[in-house]
Write a protein that holds these residues in place. Structure first.
Motif, mmCIF file in Angstrom:
data_model
loop_
_atom_site.group_PDB
_atom_site.id
_atom_site.type_symbol
_atom_site.label_atom_id
_atom_site.label_comp_id
_atom_site.label_asym_id
_atom_site.label_seq_id
_atom_site.Cartn_x
_atom_site.Cartn_y
_atom_site.Cartn_z
ATOM 1 N N GLU A 169 -26.709 61.716 -115.064
ATOM 2 C CA GLU A 169 -26.113 61.944 -113.792
ATOM 3 C C GLU A 169 -26.979 62.033 -112.748
ATOM 4 N N ILE A 170 -28.179 62.733 -112.710
ATOM 5 C CA ILE A 170 -29.216 62.744 -111.778
ATOM 6 C C ILE A 170 -29.736 61.435 -111.224
ATOM 7 N N LEU A 171 -29.888 60.739 -112.438
ATOM 8 C CA LEU A 171 -30.389 59.488 -112.311
ATOM 9 C C LEU A 171 -29.422 58.615 -111.616
ATOM 10 N N PHE A 172 -28.330 58.660 -111.800
ATOM 11 C CA PHE A 172 -27.244 58.168 -111.138
ATOM 12 C C PHE A 172 -27.390 58.279 -109.628
ATOM 13 N N LEU A 173 -27.335 59.842 -109.196
ATOM 14 C CA LEU A 173 -27.457 60.560 -107.882
ATOM 15 C C LEU A 173 -28.548 59.749 -107.126
ATOM 16 N N ASP A 174 -29.661 59.820 -107.791
ATOM 17 C CA ASP A 174 -30.998 59.144 -107.266
ATOM 18 C C ASP A 174 -30.842 57.597 -106.778
ATOM 19 N N LYS A 175 -30.232 56.886 -107.577
ATOM 20 C CA LYS A 175 -29.661 55.501 -107.399
ATOM 21 C C LYS A 175 -28.991 55.383 -106.108
ATOM 22 N N MET A 176 -27.716 56.459 -105.960
ATOM 23 C CA MET A 176 -26.765 56.305 -105.129
ATOM 24 C C MET A 176 -27.582 56.756 -103.646
ATOM 25 N N ARG A 177 -28.292 57.584 -103.778
ATOM 26 C CA ARG A 177 -29.050 58.101 -102.640
ATOM 27 C C ARG A 177 -29.875 57.068 -102.073
ATOM 28 N N SER A 178 -30.454 56.192 -102.881
ATOM 29 C CA SER A 178 -31.388 55.203 -102.483
ATOM 30 C C SER A 178 -30.641 54.026 -101.383
ATOM 31 N N MET A 179 -29.441 54.055 -101.642
ATOM 32 C CA MET A 179 -28.662 53.123 -100.795
ATOM 33 C C MET A 179 -27.892 53.634 -99.526
#
Length: 373
Positions: free
Chosen positions: A249-259
């Protein structure tokens, strides 16, 4: 099986050079370290070197040695960390064997540093490397720090420092980009067997092949689909918890925040509902992006009887995130988008009954407190 402790200098420089096109380097050298909190291994067994011996590849040599010399002295459940420095990444056959080994030894973590990646353009090879990652292995391209460590620990260097070759870092960027392409292209889809084992909403599932454990230990996957508002092609991906690393879930959030996201709809399918920390961070992300529609469907509820986990699920719901348990429509949609759109989804026994039971539990959890206005 005997193995040398170190490599000669010429052997190291020839075989570990991270050339983009490495001609004449047909052998694979595997330098390993084994470490554990209570590991009683003698010092000579904690590290060493294997290479291909006839038809037996270096990875297979290591597995034979590990079974014979290490598993016998490890106490049941004792955590053990293994690090490999390899001149070539594992081939299809070895990657599959190592993945099967990791699947049956959950107390073992493996990091693989590779100088070069074998048959990068072979789809089967790419799939097997991704299977390694799915089973918890960490795949990394070797850069200057790893070459230095490998030189200092595994080469007869006579006290001399490692001397980098020309274009070492440029070649690293090439190898690393190829690795990321492999993982991003293949990890966006789940294998059929992985889906049926990991997303199965039964309380327990039996492994496909007999192993030392009676039941299959399931991991945390996040499959996500982002739908832009302008009708563009949806962005899809699949993320996995890895040992000693951040939750999926944290990896997912990191990816979303990068966009730069605005007015998009994101649907996530999870094998397990989030832990309290991940739930709070997902809720914080939704608060920071009020114009985003975020839907989370979980196949199973993780520690749902514990108050902290219940509060975490409530925080998701109260933040405006749509939280629910996967049922037949969601399993079918997940299969179609992340597994195989060409084949129909085959429901397992008691899928609907299990979903109904979990949905009741989630409704009770949501009743712990009123939603935020």
């Amino acid at each position: 099986m005997q193995n040398p402790i170190k490599l000669y200098k010429k052997t190291f420089y020839f075989h570990f050079k991270n050339l983009q096109y490495a001609k004449g380097r047909r052998n694979t050298f595997l330098c390993f370290e084994v470490d554990g909190k209570d590991c009683d291994l003698p010092v000579p067994l904690r590290q060493g070197v294997f290479k291909k011996e006839g038809h037996i590849h270096a990875e297979e040599c290591f597995l034979y040695w590990f079974h014979d010399r290490v598993l016998k002295v490890l106490s049941p459940g004792e955590e053990c960390k293994v690090t490999w420095y390899m001149s070539w990444s594992p081939c299809n056959r070895c990657a599959e064997q190592v993945a099967d080994f990791l699947a049956t030894h959950h107390n073992l973590s493996l990091v693989i540093f590779s100088s070069r990646f074998y048959s990068k353009g072979d789809p089967n090879q790419q799939q097997m490397l991704c299977r390694l990652v799915q089973e918890g292995a960490r795949m990394v391209a070797m850069d200057l720090p790893e070459f230095k460590k490998c030189w200092n620990k595994f080469a007869y260097n006579d006290g001399q420092p490692f001397v980098p070759w020309k274009r070492l870092h440029k070649n690293f960027r090439f190898q690393d980009s190829k690795l990321q392409e492999i993982l991003s292209s293949q990890m966006s889809l789940l294998g059929e067997e992985v889906f049926y084992l990991q997303f199965n909403n039964s309380h327990r599932v039996q492994p496909v092949q007999p192993v030392q454990h009676r039941y299959y230990r399931r991991k945390s996957y996040v499959c996500y689909q982002l739908e832009p508002p302008n009708g563009q092609e949806p962005l899809k991906g699949c993320l996995l918890n890895q040992k000693g690393m951040q939750h999926a879930e944290i990896l997912f959030l990191d990816k979303m925040r990068s966009m730069e996201l605005s007015q998009v709809t994101i649907t996530c399918y999870l094998t397990w509902s989030p832990c309290p920390n991940c739930a709070w961070q997902l809720a914080a992300f939704k608060k920071d992006h009020p114009d985003i529609i975020l839907r989370i469907y979980a196949s199973r509820l993780y520690f749902h009887w514990r108050r902290a986990f219940q509060k975490g699920l409530c925080s998701l719901w109260r933040s405006g995130i749509q939280v629910d348990v996967m049922d037949l429509p969601q399993f079918t949609d997940c299969w179609r988008n992340f597994v195989n759109p060409q084949k129909p989804f085959r429901p397992w026994n008691n899928l609907k009954k299990n979903s109904w039971h979990l949905q009741r539990l989630l409704r009770k959890i949501k009743e712990l407190g009123p939603p935020l206005p």
